[in-house]
Design an enzyme around this catalytic site. Structure first.
Site, PDB file in Angstrom:
ATOM      1  N   GLN A 192     -10.001  -4.060  -3.568  1.00 50.25           N
ATOM      2  CA  GLN A 192     -11.337  -3.638  -3.135  1.00 50.25           C
ATOM      3  C   GLN A 192     -12.336  -3.832  -4.274  1.00 50.25           C
ATOM      4  O   GLN A 192     -13.481  -4.224  -4.057  1.00 50.25           O
ATOM      5  CB  GLN A 192     -11.295  -2.170  -2.689  1.00 50.25           C
ATOM      6  CG  GLN A 192     -12.596  -1.685  -2.108  1.00 50.25           C
ATOM      7  CD  GLN A 192     -12.869  -2.231  -0.715  1.00 50.25           C
ATOM      8  OE1 GLN A 192     -12.005  -2.157   0.150  1.00 50.25           O
ATOM      9  NE2 GLN A 192     -14.056  -2.783  -0.498  1.00 50.25           N
ATOM     10  N   ARG A 214       0.877  -1.181   0.000  1.00 50.93           N
ATOM     11  CA  ARG A 214       0.000   0.000   0.000  1.00 50.93           C
ATOM     12  C   ARG A 214       0.905   1.220   0.000  1.00 50.93           C
ATOM     13  O   ARG A 214       1.695   1.420   0.925  1.00 50.93           O
ATOM     14  CB  ARG A 214      -0.887   0.010   1.250  1.00 50.93           C
ATOM     15  CG  ARG A 214      -1.560   1.354   1.490  1.00 50.93           C
ATOM     16  CD  ARG A 214      -2.669   1.287   2.507  1.00 50.93           C
ATOM     17  NE  ARG A 214      -3.798   0.569   1.969  1.00 50.93           N
ATOM     18  CZ  ARG A 214      -4.970   0.456   2.584  1.00 50.93           C
ATOM     19  NH1 ARG A 214      -5.167   1.012   3.767  1.00 50.93           N
ATOM     20  NH2 ARG A 214      -5.957  -0.219   2.022  1.00 50.93           N
ATOM     21  N   HIS A 250      -7.472   0.857  -6.333  1.00 51.05           N
ATOM     22  CA  HIS A 250      -7.617  -0.048  -5.172  1.00 51.05           C
ATOM     23  C   HIS A 250      -8.229  -1.349  -5.704  1.00 51.05           C
ATOM     24  O   HIS A 250      -9.377  -1.690  -5.413  1.00 51.05           O
ATOM     25  CB  HIS A 250      -8.508   0.621  -4.126  1.00 51.05           C
ATOM     26  CG  HIS A 250      -8.448   0.006  -2.768  1.00 51.05           C
ATOM     27  ND1 HIS A 250      -7.615  -1.056  -2.454  1.00 51.05           N
ATOM     28  CD2 HIS A 250      -9.122   0.313  -1.616  1.00 51.05           C
ATOM     29  CE1 HIS A 250      -7.786  -1.373  -1.183  1.00 51.05           C
ATOM     30  NE2 HIS A 250      -8.687  -0.566  -0.655  1.00 51.05           N
ATOM     31  N   ASP A 296     -17.562   6.639  -1.155  1.00 51.27           N
ATOM     32  CA  ASP A 296     -16.285   6.497  -0.446  1.00 51.27           C
ATOM     33  C   ASP A 296     -16.040   7.823   0.269  1.00 51.27           C
ATOM     34  O   ASP A 296     -16.697   8.831  -0.039  1.00 51.27           O
ATOM     35  CB  ASP A 296     -15.166   6.185  -1.474  1.00 51.27           C
ATOM     36  CG  ASP A 296     -13.793   5.969  -0.845  1.00 51.27           C
ATOM     37  OD1 ASP A 296     -13.715   5.753   0.388  1.00 51.27           O
ATOM     38  OD2 ASP A 296     -12.787   6.019  -1.585  1.00 51.27           O
ATOM     39  N   CYS A 320     -16.301   1.144   0.792  1.00 52.89           N
ATOM     40  CA  CYS A 320     -15.085   0.360   1.077  1.00 52.89           C
ATOM     41  C   CYS A 320     -14.624   0.491   2.520  1.00 52.89           C
ATOM     42  O   CYS A 320     -13.802  -0.306   2.960  1.00 52.89           O
ATOM     43  CB  CYS A 320     -13.975   0.759   0.106  1.00 52.89           C
ATOM     44  SG  CYS A 320     -13.440   2.467   0.299  1.00 52.89           S
ATOM     45  N   ARG A 380     -13.113  -9.016   1.322  1.00 51.66           N
ATOM     46  CA  ARG A 380     -11.713  -8.696   1.014  1.00 51.66           C
ATOM     47  C   ARG A 380     -10.866  -9.955   1.169  1.00 51.66           C
ATOM     48  O   ARG A 380      -9.977 -10.243   0.359  1.00 51.66           O
ATOM     49  CB  ARG A 380     -11.187  -7.593   1.961  1.00 51.66           C
ATOM     50  CG  ARG A 380     -11.819  -6.231   1.758  1.00 51.66           C
ATOM     51  CD  ARG A 380     -11.380  -5.578   0.472  1.00 51.66           C
ATOM     52  NE  ARG A 380      -9.932  -5.452   0.391  1.00 51.66           N
ATOM     53  CZ  ARG A 380      -9.221  -4.477   0.973  1.00 51.66           C
ATOM     54  NH1 ARG A 380      -9.822  -3.520   1.651  1.00 51.66           N
ATOM     55  NH2 ARG A 380      -7.902  -4.423   0.846  1.00 51.66           N
TER      56      ARG A 380
HETATM   57  N1  NVA Z   1     -10.259   6.431  -1.156  1.00 56.77           N
HETATM   58  C1  NVA Z   1      -9.896   5.962   0.168  1.00 56.77           C
HETATM   59  C2  NVA Z   1     -10.000   4.484   0.254  1.00 56.77           C
HETATM   60  C3  NVA Z   1      -9.753   3.924   1.616  1.00 56.77           C
HETATM   61  C4  NVA Z   1      -9.808   2.411   1.680  1.00 56.77           C
HETATM   62  C5  NVA Z   1      -8.489   6.416   0.487  1.00 56.77           C
HETATM   63  O1  NVA Z   1      -7.613   6.342  -0.391  1.00 56.77           O
HETATM   64  O2  NVA Z   1      -8.252   6.859   1.604  1.00 56.77           O
END
Ligand code: NVA
Length: 306
Positions: free
Chosen positions: A130, A100, A127, A223, A263, A291
């Site tokens: 997800q 990540r 992502h 989101d 998510c 997930r």
């Molecule tokens: N768009 C959000 C997703 C978190 C799982 C972020 O990047 O923080």
């Protein structure tokens, strides 16, 4: 060597096969042991995590392996040591790398130099794990994906906006995105999703009015309005995004049996109301649980395709 750096690293057929594998492993959790040994898989987090760390740790253990947590703040990849050198070191000790991080170019470089499969556990742009979990959840609730309408309202310029475009297009869905001006997805990702949708029978559209975007939708997603790394823009964003809040009035425009996706982490009263996320149409905790199954599926497929 195959990697999963963005949703469209899979063909439409492979995307479906990964979801098939996820369902198989969900009903028979210890059936696949690609990391028997146990082989070690590195999980590196340069940004906060809860679901992703937990689901990958369990996934790797269930697949017979040993999850090794690497703290991005200690490793300081690209600062203390180059991405390429880090990749060459970890690639000699592990069977796969889950990362990540921020810019997509960082994970592209890791994949070029690691010599083992690399999986995107969220970047600023995508992502994809997800995306798999979300479409697995839609498939479980609706029976199929092709031809369904998936709408995302809110920050469609985000990793989730891009992931819904690509993953929905791969699955032959009709993807509609709606958000304020200035928060549209990247044009090249939109173009790529359009190209994929033309081949799968799906479509991708940008709709400025959130009610039009949600109208008749089978699944409605949102989101956070303030993704990780965007905290400095919070005040400006909160002011702009309010008309795209997923509340029960907006949801009433969707199909009566529409499901709600998020998510997580969710901010009740901001991008989604408590009434909606905690209401009967919400499947967000099934989605979070998926997930695990989706990531077991992609890891096992990547090990097969090496
Ligand atoms: N768009 C959000 C997703 C978190 C799982 C972020 O990047 O923080």
């Amino acid at each position: 060597m195959r990697h999963f750096l963005r949703d469209d690293d899979l063909t439409p057929e492979e995307f479906e096969a990964v979801l098939d594998r996820a369902l198989e492993l969900k009903s028979d959790p210890y059936a696949a042991k690609p990391f028997a040994g146990p082989q070690t898989v590195a999980m590196i987090f340069d940004k906060p995590t809860l679901r992703t760390q937990a689901s990958f740790a369990v996934a790797i253990s269930d697949l017979g392996g040993n999850p090794m947590l690497v703290d991005g703040n200690l490793a300081m990849i690209g600062v203390r040591e180059s991405i390429a050198d880090t990749a060459r070191v970890l690639g000699r000790m592990t069977s796969a790398i889950v990362w990540r991080t921020g810019d997509q170019a960082r994970i592209d470089e890791m994949a070029q130099c690691a010599g083992v499969p690399v999986v995107n556990a969220l970047t600023d742009q995508f992502h994809p794990c997800q995306g798999l979990a979300d479409l697995l959840t839609v498939r479980e609730h609706k029976g199929a994906l092709a031809g369904l309408t998936l709408t995302m309202v809110g920050d469609t310029a985000s990793n989730m906006g891009h992931t819904y475009l690509l993953s929905g297009a791969l699955a032959g869905m009709h993807v509609r995105l709606s958000g304020p001006d200035g928060f549209q997805p990247l044009p090249d990702v939109f173009a790529r999703a359009t190209e994929i949708a033309a081949a799968t029978g799906g479509s991708v559209t940008w709709v400025s009015d959130p009610r039009d975007a949600v109208s008749g939708a089978d699944a409605v997603a949102t989101d956070t309005w303030v993704s990780m790394g965007k905290e400095d823009e919070a005040a400006h964003r909160l002011a702009k995004f309010h008309p795209w809040q997923l509340d029960s009035r907006l949801l009433s425009e969707a199909a009566p049996d529409a499901i709600v996706l998020h998510c997580l982490p969710a901010y009740r009263g901001k991008e989604i109301t408590a009434e909606v996320i905690d209401g009967p149409q919400s499947v967000v905790f099934d989605e979070a649980g998926n997930r695990l199954h989706a990531q077991k599926a992609i890891l096992s497929k990547l090990m097969e395709w090496r």
